[in-house]
Scaffold this motif. Structure first.
Motif, PDB file in Angstrom:
ATOM      1  N   SER A  22       0.851  -1.182   0.000  1.00 59.99           N
ATOM      2  CA  SER A  22       0.000   0.000   0.000  1.00 59.99           C
ATOM      3  C   SER A  22       0.886   1.229   0.000  1.00 59.99           C
ATOM      4  O   SER A  22       2.092   1.152   0.268  1.00 59.99           O
ATOM      5  N   SER A  23       0.302   2.375  -0.285  1.00 57.03           N
ATOM      6  CA  SER A  23       1.044   3.638  -0.289  1.00 57.03           C
ATOM      7  C   SER A  23       0.482   4.557   0.785  1.00 57.03           C
ATOM      8  O   SER A  23      -0.735   4.701   0.918  1.00 57.03           O
ATOM      9  N   LEU A  24       1.388   5.177   1.557  1.00 57.17           N
ATOM     10  CA  LEU A  24       0.966   6.190   2.520  1.00 57.17           C
ATOM     11  C   LEU A  24       0.811   7.549   1.856  1.00 57.17           C
ATOM     12  O   LEU A  24       0.261   8.479   2.459  1.00 57.17           O
ATOM     13  N   GLY A  25       1.283   7.680   0.646  1.00 59.53           N
ATOM     14  CA  GLY A  25       1.249   8.932  -0.089  1.00 59.53           C
ATOM     15  C   GLY A  25       2.454   9.017  -0.999  1.00 59.53           C
ATOM     16  O   GLY A  25       3.520   8.480  -0.687  1.00 59.53           O
ATOM     17  N   SER A  26       2.299   9.681  -2.140  1.00 57.93           N
ATOM     18  CA  SER A  26       3.400   9.735  -3.085  1.00 57.93           C
ATOM     19  C   SER A  26       3.349  11.028  -3.877  1.00 57.93           C
ATOM     20  O   SER A  26       2.301  11.432  -4.378  1.00 57.93           O
ATOM     21  N   GLY A  27       4.498  11.688  -3.950  1.00 60.02           N
ATOM     22  CA  GLY A  27       4.611  12.936  -4.686  1.00 60.02           C
ATOM     23  C   GLY A  27       5.790  13.740  -4.164  1.00 60.02           C
ATOM     24  O   GLY A  27       6.560  13.281  -3.324  1.00 60.02           O
ATOM     25  N   SER A  28       5.916  14.968  -4.623  1.00 58.59           N
ATOM     26  CA  SER A  28       7.077  15.780  -4.262  1.00 58.59           C
ATOM     27  C   SER A  28       7.079  16.215  -2.806  1.00 58.59           C
ATOM     28  O   SER A  28       8.111  16.640  -2.283  1.00 58.59           O
ATOM     29  N   LYS A  29       5.944  16.087  -2.100  1.00 54.84           N
ATOM     30  CA  LYS A  29       5.868  16.487  -0.697  1.00 54.84           C
ATOM     31  C   LYS A  29       6.109  15.330   0.269  1.00 54.84           C
ATOM     32  O   LYS A  29       6.146  15.536   1.478  1.00 54.84           O
ATOM     33  N   ASP A 173       4.863  -9.327 -10.691  1.00 53.18           N
ATOM     34  CA  ASP A 173       3.413  -9.517 -10.679  1.00 53.18           C
ATOM     35  C   ASP A 173       2.673  -8.219 -10.384  1.00 53.18           C
ATOM     36  O   ASP A 173       1.481  -8.090 -10.678  1.00 53.18           O
ATOM     37  N   ALA A 174       3.365  -7.260  -9.778  1.00 51.08           N
ATOM     38  CA  ALA A 174       2.819  -5.929  -9.533  1.00 51.08           C
ATOM     39  C   ALA A 174       3.969  -4.942  -9.553  1.00 51.08           C
ATOM     40  O   ALA A 174       5.113  -5.289  -9.247  1.00 51.08           O
ATOM     41  N   LEU A 175       3.655  -3.696  -9.907  1.00 46.42           N
ATOM     42  CA  LEU A 175       4.707  -2.696 -10.062  1.00 46.42           C
ATOM     43  C   LEU A 175       4.196  -1.340  -9.602  1.00 46.42           C
ATOM     44  O   LEU A 175       3.133  -0.884 -10.032  1.00 46.42           O
ATOM     45  N   VAL A 176       4.949  -0.732  -8.689  1.00 48.06           N
ATOM     46  CA  VAL A 176       4.727   0.666  -8.318  1.00 48.06           C
ATOM     47  C   VAL A 176       5.696   1.476  -9.170  1.00 48.06           C
ATOM     48  O   VAL A 176       6.909   1.417  -8.977  1.00 48.06           O
ATOM     49  N   LEU A 177       5.171   2.228 -10.121  1.00 50.15           N
ATOM     50  CA  LEU A 177       5.999   2.823 -11.171  1.00 50.15           C
ATOM     51  C   LEU A 177       5.866   4.343 -11.198  1.00 50.15           C
ATOM     52  O   LEU A 177       4.759   4.885 -11.162  1.00 50.15           O
ATOM     53  N   GLU A 178       7.005   5.008 -11.293  1.00 53.46           N
ATOM     54  CA  GLU A 178       6.996   6.466 -11.384  1.00 53.46           C
ATOM     55  C   GLU A 178       6.368   6.952 -12.685  1.00 53.46           C
ATOM     56  O   GLU A 178       6.726   6.501 -13.773  1.00 53.46           O
ATOM     57  N   CYS A 179       5.425   7.869 -12.540  1.00 57.04           N
ATOM     58  CA  CYS A 179       4.861   8.623 -13.664  1.00 57.04           C
ATOM     59  C   CYS A 179       4.906  10.080 -13.216  1.00 57.04           C
ATOM     60  O   CYS A 179       3.885  10.666 -12.848  1.00 57.04           O
ATOM     61  N   ASN A 180       6.082  10.666 -13.218  1.00 53.90           N
ATOM     62  CA  ASN A 180       6.289  11.942 -12.540  1.00 53.90           C
ATOM     63  C   ASN A 180       5.677  13.124 -13.265  1.00 53.90           C
ATOM     64  O   ASN A 180       5.030  13.969 -12.647  1.00 53.90           O
ATOM     65  N   HIS A 181       5.880  13.206 -14.572  1.00 54.79           N
ATOM     66  CA  HIS A 181       5.440  14.423 -15.243  1.00 54.79           C
ATOM     67  C   HIS A 181       4.962  14.146 -16.657  1.00 54.79           C
ATOM     68  O   HIS A 181       5.342  13.176 -17.301  1.00 54.79           O
ATOM     69  N   ASP A 182       4.092  15.030 -17.097  1.00 57.18           N
ATOM     70  CA  ASP A 182       3.708  15.123 -18.493  1.00 57.18           C
ATOM     71  C   ASP A 182       4.685  16.107 -19.143  1.00 57.18           C
ATOM     72  O   ASP A 182       4.877  17.223 -18.652  1.00 57.18           O
ATOM     73  N   ARG A 183       5.318  15.703 -20.201  1.00 55.86           N
ATOM     74  CA  ARG A 183       6.396  16.525 -20.768  1.00 55.86           C
ATOM     75  C   ARG A 183       5.919  17.922 -21.186  1.00 55.86           C
ATOM     76  O   ARG A 183       6.618  18.913 -20.995  1.00 55.86           O
ATOM     77  N   ARG A 184       4.723  17.996 -21.731  1.00 60.08           N
ATOM     78  CA  ARG A 184       4.218  19.305 -22.146  1.00 60.08           C
ATOM     79  C   ARG A 184       3.923  20.178 -20.926  1.00 60.08           C
ATOM     80  O   ARG A 184       4.243  21.374 -20.921  1.00 60.08           O
ATOM     81  N   MET A 185       3.313  19.596 -19.888  1.00 62.10           N
ATOM     82  CA  MET A 185       3.037  20.367 -18.681  1.00 62.10           C
ATOM     83  C   MET A 185       4.329  20.859 -18.033  1.00 62.10           C
ATOM     84  O   MET A 185       4.395  21.992 -17.534  1.00 62.10           O
ATOM     85  N   LEU A 186       5.359  20.008 -18.031  1.00 63.89           N
ATOM     86  CA  LEU A 186       6.642  20.430 -17.471  1.00 63.89           C
ATOM     87  C   LEU A 186       7.230  21.579 -18.278  1.00 63.89           C
ATOM     88  O   LEU A 186       7.693  22.586 -17.719  1.00 63.89           O
ATOM     89  N   SER A 232       3.897  14.522 -10.075  1.00 63.62           N
ATOM     90  CA  SER A 232       4.136  15.915  -9.740  1.00 63.62           C
ATOM     91  C   SER A 232       2.810  16.666  -9.699  1.00 63.62           C
ATOM     92  O   SER A 232       2.014  16.592 -10.647  1.00 63.62           O
ATOM     93  N   GLU A 233       2.589  17.405  -8.616  1.00 64.43           N
ATOM     94  CA  GLU A 233       1.362  18.193  -8.528  1.00 64.43           C
ATOM     95  C   GLU A 233       1.371  19.361  -9.497  1.00 64.43           C
ATOM     96  O   GLU A 233       0.315  19.823  -9.942  1.00 64.43           O
ATOM     97  N   GLN A 234       2.550  19.851  -9.846  1.00 67.47           N
ATOM     98  CA  GLN A 234       2.675  20.974 -10.762  1.00 67.47           C
ATOM     99  C   GLN A 234       2.676  20.545 -12.227  1.00 67.47           C
ATOM    100  O   GLN A 234       2.191  21.281 -13.086  1.00 67.47           O
ATOM    101  N   ASN A 235       3.227  19.358 -12.491  1.00 67.20           N
ATOM    102  CA  ASN A 235       3.533  18.992 -13.874  1.00 67.20           C
ATOM    103  C   ASN A 235       2.842  17.719 -14.354  1.00 67.20           C
ATOM    104  O   ASN A 235       3.252  17.156 -15.369  1.00 67.20           O
ATOM    105  N   ASN A 236       1.829  17.284 -13.637  1.00 67.14           N
ATOM    106  CA  ASN A 236       1.130  16.076 -14.055  1.00 67.14           C
ATOM    107  C   ASN A 236      -0.268  16.076 -13.462  1.00 67.14           C
ATOM    108  O   ASN A 236      -0.604  16.898 -12.606  1.00 67.14           O
ATOM    109  N   HIS A 237      -1.064  15.117 -13.905  1.00 67.33           N
ATOM    110  CA  HIS A 237      -2.421  14.943 -13.393  1.00 67.33           C
ATOM    111  C   HIS A 237      -2.809  13.491 -13.641  1.00 67.33           C
ATOM    112  O   HIS A 237      -2.419  12.911 -14.666  1.00 67.33           O
ATOM    113  N   PRO A 238      -3.558  12.865 -12.722  1.00 67.88           N
ATOM    114  CA  PRO A 238      -3.946  11.470 -12.952  1.00 67.88           C
ATOM    115  C   PRO A 238      -4.572  11.217 -14.318  1.00 67.88           C
ATOM    116  O   PRO A 238      -4.331  10.166 -14.932  1.00 67.88           O
ATOM    117  N   GLU A 239      -5.357  12.167 -14.816  1.00 68.68           N
ATOM    118  CA  GLU A 239      -5.981  11.965 -16.126  1.00 68.68           C
ATOM    119  C   GLU A 239      -4.936  11.864 -17.232  1.00 68.68           C
ATOM    120  O   GLU A 239      -5.087  11.073 -18.167  1.00 68.68           O
TER     121      GLU A 239
END
Length: 271
Positions: A22-29, A173-186, A232-239
């Motif tokens: 499980s994750s307690l939280g993930s991001g730049s903070k 069988d499972a992977l917690v994978l970084e999806c930090n930023h959308d290149r255009r948003m960055l 990234s809260e500034q450079n990405n979005h779940p969508e």
């Protein structure tokens, strides 16, 4: 198109045998991930202050005294902010590379163990492979866990996927994978130019498109669960993340989850 919800709940509990996470939280903070085989409980990184991590653990039905270890991937503040305080208050052993220790970011740690990259070690029933990754830290690693015949990979904070990374995380069988930023948003976002170069560089963080390409190389058939992490809260979005990854799964996002900053992700058991 089936889409998962960020921070979605799960019916999986530690009462069922198997490899859980499980994750307690993930991001730049702040970042922290729990891994358990039902009896052994480890925390991968702790980027939250003491009271915050105690609350987040309680939300996942855990108390710090139940932790068998804290594993540290690298010394950046969003991964180690609470490690020293948690280890001291609850006498939890800390596992880290010598390079991470030499950064002097953790303060006093009562009990610690060296991690040697590429050398497997065990904590009770969990087998753990620390994997060297390209990131702008002293001696960073990420982790692959094995228990109950299943494998979980935690793979964040890397600027690009090397052949070594691909080989090490193949067959999970499972992977917690970084999806930090959308290149255009960055590119269009508020970061100064030097920070944009760092984040998007070879020693920074994975973009959504890089995560998508990596998943295609690793193969999707065996992956029961893919948790998109370190957004990234500034450079990405779940969508934006889902737009990049759901097409890989023929439009079915039921295997996808998103670990968000404020509430992480509930327990999941690899079946």
């Amino acid at each position: 198109m089936s889409k998962p919800m960020a921070g979605e709940s799960s019916d999986d509990t530690l009462s069922s045998p198997g490899l859980h996470f499980s994750s307690l939280g993930s991001g730049s903070k702040g970042n922290a991930t729990l891994v358990s085989d039902g009896e052994t409980h480890v925390l991968v990184d702790c980027g939250f202050a003491m009271r915050d991590v105690e609350r987040r653990l309680a939300d996942q039905g855990m108390h710090p005294r139940q932790l068998d270890a804290i594993l540290v991937s690298h010394e950046h503040g969003d991964h180690v902010r609470g490690v020293g305080a948690l280890a001291r208050r609850y006498d939890v052993p800390v596992y880290l590379t010598p390079g991470t220790w030499l950064s002097k970011r953790l303060g006093d740690v009562p009990r610690y163990h060296w991690i040697t990259p590429q050398s497997r070690f065990a904590i009770k029933g969990l087998d753990i492979d620390p994997v060297t990754i390209p990131h702008d830290a002293r001696e960073p690693v990420q982790f692959r866990f094995q228990a109950w015949g299943k494998a979980l990979g935690i793979l964040t904070d890397l600027g690009h996927a090397t052949s070594h990374v691909i080989d090490s995380f193949h067959g999970c069988d499972a992977l917690v994978l970084e999806c930090n930023h959308d290149r255009r948003m960055l590119a269009e976002g508020p970061y100064p130019v030097n920070l944009k170069r760092r984040v998007g560089g070879q020693w920074g963080h994975l973009a959504n498109t890089q995560a998508s390409a990596l998943l295609q190389v690793l193969g999707l058939d065996r992956l029961q669960r893919i948790v998109c992490s370190h957004l990234s809260e500034q450079n990405n979005h779940p969508e934006r993340v889902l737009e990049a990854l759901v097409p890989l799964l023929d439009g079915d996002g039921s295997r996808l989850g998103v670990a968000v900053q404020d509430r992480g992700l509930a327990w999941h058991r690899i079946r």
